[in-house]
Structure formats: C-alpha cells, structure tokens
Design an enzyme around this catalytic site. Structure first.
Site, PDB file in Angstrom:
ATOM      1  N   LYS A 107       0.255   3.861  -2.849  1.00  0.00           N
ATOM      2  CA  LYS A 107      -0.749   4.913  -2.702  1.00  0.00           C
ATOM      3  C   LYS A 107       0.210   6.476  -2.527  1.00  0.00           C
ATOM      4  O   LYS A 107      -0.492   7.305  -2.922  1.00  0.00           O
ATOM      5  CB  LYS A 107      -1.515   4.856  -1.433  1.00  0.00           C
ATOM      6  N   SER A 111       0.756  -1.277   0.167  1.00  0.00           N
ATOM      7  CA  SER A 111       0.119   0.045  -0.052  1.00  0.00           C
ATOM      8  C   SER A 111       0.590   1.286   0.064  1.00  0.00           C
ATOM      9  O   SER A 111       0.016   2.359  -0.124  1.00  0.00           O
ATOM     10  CB  SER A 111      -1.078  -0.004   1.108  1.00  0.00           C
ATOM     11  N   SER A 143      -5.840   3.857   4.188  1.00  0.00           N
ATOM     12  CA  SER A 143      -5.503   2.994   3.216  1.00  0.00           C
ATOM     13  C   SER A 143      -6.404   2.460   2.470  1.00  0.00           C
ATOM     14  O   SER A 143      -6.753   1.171   2.094  1.00  0.00           O
ATOM     15  CB  SER A 143      -4.406   1.771   3.596  1.00  0.00           C
TER      16      SER A 143
END
Length: 481
Positions: A108, A105, A313
C-alpha cells in the site's frame, strides 16, 4: 547555543506527529486558523524535522546493531532489509535489500505514492445521478397548460442513471450520522437521493426508471491472484459503484456478490422513501456522455483516503485507488492497467522498480514481489520534500504505539525507542511479515526503511513481528555512526 540532543529528538518526534495537520491530513487545511505572527521573544516549542540533521548511521554501525535480529531463526530463509537516508537518498544499509520478497500490505505504500502522484492530494471522487433524455423528448410539443381549475397531467417518468465514480467509502447512511467515524468524511447515498428528489419535484416528476453504471472499473472484480475466499471477507468485489464497501449492512455484515446492484437498490429505496415511484427494478446501464447531472456527492479528498488506507490497512480503498491511478492517466480501471500505471508513476518519481512484480494494490496477492529497497526509497522520496504532493503518504502512516495497525505494538524491550517516533506500515499474510516506515535516529537523522520475510516458519508470525518492531527500535536508538 545548540539545542540539547534529547530535546531535538523529542521535538522532532512531536513534529512528526503533527505531519497530518501540516500536510492536510487528519485536520483539514480549511479548519486551520493561521496564528498571528509570533513575537520574536517566544521560544519555539516544536522544531521542524530536518532530514539532514544529525550525523546519520554508517553501514558498519547498522550491520553490527542489527546482526542478531536478522539471524534466520523464526524468520525462515527469506528476509530482506533496506535502510535509506532521507536527506541524500543513499542506501545506507541492506541485507538482501534487492531481493524480491512477498510484501503483504506494505504494498500500500507504493499505491499511496502512485495515486498522490497521478491524481494529487486534493482530488475527490464523484458519485452522480444523470438524467437521460429520451430521443425526441426535447422536440416534442409542450404539454398544454390546464384550464383554470383543472388538474395538471403528471409529468412522464424520468430515466435516471446512478453513476459510480469509484468512491470506496460511499455510505448508505445519512450525512452527519454519528454511526460512522468523523474522519474521513463519507459521501452519502441519502444526500444524493435528497438532491435528486428536489430536482424531480421542481419539474413535477413523481416516477422514474433507474439504471446504474459502475463501468468506471470494467473488471474483473476479483484478482485471479487472490484465494476465492478473500472477496467474501477481507476485500469486497472491486466495482466502480459500491456503497458500504460492498457489505450487506451500512456498518458491517458479509460481502454481497454485486455491490453495484445493491447500491442501486439502496438508492431506489431512498427515492421511494421520499415519494418518488421507482418503476421496475434497477438495471445496469450506461449514461450517455451528454446526459445532464441532476445530483452529485463527492468523497473526502484523496489525501484522506490515502491516510485511511494506510492507518487501517483498508484493502477496499487500496484496490479502488489502484484503479484510479490508471483512470487518471487515461487507462481502463483494471488490475492490469492499475499496476502498469503505478509502476510507471514510480519510475517517473525516480524510483528503480527492478524486481517488482505486482498483481494488486492492497498486497493481498502472494504473487506480489517487491525488493525492500524499493519501498524504502519510495518512502524516502515522499519524505524528502521536493514533491509536496507526496507528503500525505508520510502523514498518513500509523504512529508506532499510538494508532491504527501499529497502535498496540512497540510496548516493550528493544522496540520501545520507536514508539511515537516511527511512522510506519505493517504487512501480514500467513508466512509473510513486513514493516516499513520513517524514523528519527538518536542523532536526529531521518531514515526510511523496509524489512520483510516471506518464508516465516509456521507459528512464528508474532515472533517475527516483534523482531521487526525491535529493528525499528534499534534504528531509532542507535545512531550507529
């Protein structure tokens, strides 16, 4: 007299915590009332963060301080770290920092930079209702006025198209409900229905035929680089019209197969609830470009969507924003064009994307590869200041030990010095653990870093996560000159 080092460190930490407000984050700019000019004799309570303050660490100092933490052990054989001086953009320390590693993640971070650069922090995403005028309707003879005392004939059904704008947080709940978080604000299908019925009532229209258009994201709705089970759980089908993040209920529930159809059905129910007869079932369609808009709701600004994506997230928001990067540059809103446009945006920001392989914007793909120094340099560019539109990326990161995915971490041992002074993004997939962020070191220098491992031994995920927290703690504490 100089400000004592300890005070400057705490003040800098507090200033970091205030960044959301300064950058239009959790507190909207319109809600901030400017203070009157402060008298000269009032001491400054919070000093601004100056990335160039402090002496900064050396490569030797960092290498010595981090050596034990970077030993293979539970990390497995593939790990990398990069530390960048925000003030100069210089790579201060790296160990396999240019090695492409599955990031999870922390992907991102790149998505956030790309959407802020392409669309800007104040842009909003629009969901609207357009009315299609049938051929010949405009030239048809007007309905004669009824004789005194006679009942006017009903207006013919209107043809409406519910057009998605790719808003990933569109809600089926009414505006102002206390069932949703106050921030970021959600656009409401109920509000859209109220506006629509008001317009229909003005023309005496009591029945409509409804189509829906989610074509802003032409597909596919799921990445071939994701396990098939992902779209039933950790992410919904990526569609340009999707209420409740593609779930069967407004707050939770399983993912539906066709969020666009589900959203149209919810909207039709709201129209019916307000006395408008929806003839037949909603069908897929396309609103002609010239079709007038009769109602519209808008998302929270991009800066708020970015903050939500980073703190929580949120995979759905990440995938929607990836497509919006492509759309902002005149490309189709697809996985392929989103990734290609994102890399072009990063390159335009002066970030070398050598070694980057991306297949999505959320980091769910195990086939993604990002060298740690790419993420660290992206954070440094956002934190350095010249590109103010990127500041919400830093303001939107979770605060260590305080909120979001980092809220319950940094509680003991060598990780504690990072608590409250690190703004970061975590990443996790089975066998993959990563952490990136910006942190003030003990000298007051602002550092950007990324650390990742993608061959973590089975059962060692928590241990590696703790190790990365300690790395952040070492960066915050050591100074390492």
């Amino acid at each position: 007299m100089g400000v004592p080092l300890r005070y400057r460190t705490l003040a800098g930490a507090a200033a970091l915590a205030l960044l959301p407000a300064l950058a239009g984050g959790a507190v909207g700019a319109a809600e901030i009332t400017p203070s009157p000019t402060a008298p000269d004799d009032v001491p400054q309570v919070l000093a601004p963060v100056d990335p160039a303050s402090g002496t900064g660490p050396t490569a030797t100092g960092l290498g010595s301080a981090l050596a034990d933490l970077l030993k293979p052990g539970p990390l497995g054989g593939v790990r990398g770290i990069a530390v960048v001086d925000v003030a100069t953009g210089a790579l201060l320390y790296e160990a396999d920092g240019s090695r492409p590693i599955t990031p999870a993640s922390t992907t991102k971070v790149l998505t956030a930079a790309g959407i802020l650069a392409a669309l800007g922090p104040d842009a909003v995403l629009r969901t609207r209702v357009q009315r299609v005028v049938e051929p010949g309707a405009e030239t048809a003879a007007p309905t004669p006025s009824p004789s005194p005392g006679a009942t006017a004939p009903p207006a013919p059904p209107a043809k409406l198209v519910l057009v998605g704008g790719g808003d990933p947080l569109l809600s089926s709940l009414p505006k102002g409900t206390d069932k949703l978080p106050d921030y970021p604000r959600r656009a409401s299908l109920v509000d859209l229905a109220v506006q629509t019925v008001r317009e229909l009532n003005d023309e005496g229209i009591t029945a409509v035929r409804l189509q829906y258009d989610g074509g802003i994201f032409p597909g596919p709705a799921a990445s071939p680089h994701w396990p098939r089970t992902y779209t039933g759980d950790v992410v919904g089908p990526v569609m340009g019209l999707s209420a409740d993040q593609g779930r069967s209920g407004p707050l939770n529930g399983g993912r539906v197969n066709d969020p666009a159809l589900r959203t149209a059905q919810l909207f039709a129910a709201e129209l019916e609830r307000r006395g408008v007869d929806v003839l037949g079932s909603p069908a897929a369609g396309v609103a002609p470009a010239e079709a007038p808009t009769v109602a519209e709701v808008t998302s929270a600004p991009i800066t708020a969507l970015v903050e939500h994506m980073l703190v929580e997230s949120d995979n759905d928001v990440a995938e929607a924003l990836l497509r919006q990067i492509a759309i902002a540059r005149g490309k189709p809103g697809t996985f392929h064009d989103g990734v290609a446009t994102l890399l072009a945006e990063l390159t335009a920001l002066g970030i070398d994307v050598t070694g980057v392989t991306l297949h999505d914007g959320s980091g769910l793909s195990r086939d993604n590869r990002i060298p740690p120094q790419v993420i660290a340099k992206t954070l440094a560019v956002a934190a350095a200041g010249p590109r103010l539109e990127l500041r919400p990326l830093i303001a939107g990161l979770a605060i260590a030990g305080t909120n979001g995915t980092l809220g319950q971490r940094f509680t003991s041992g060598a990780a504690v010095p990072a608590r409250g002074v690190l703004r970061g993004k975590s990443g996790y997939l089975t066998g993959v653990v990563s952490l990136s962020g910006v942190v003030l070191d003990a000298s007051g220098r602002l550092l950007a870093f990324d650390v990742a491992a993608d061959a973590v031994r089975p059962g060692s995920g928590i241990a590696v996560r703790t190790t990365w927290d300690r790395v952040a703690g070492v960066l915050a504490k050591c100074g390492c000159s």
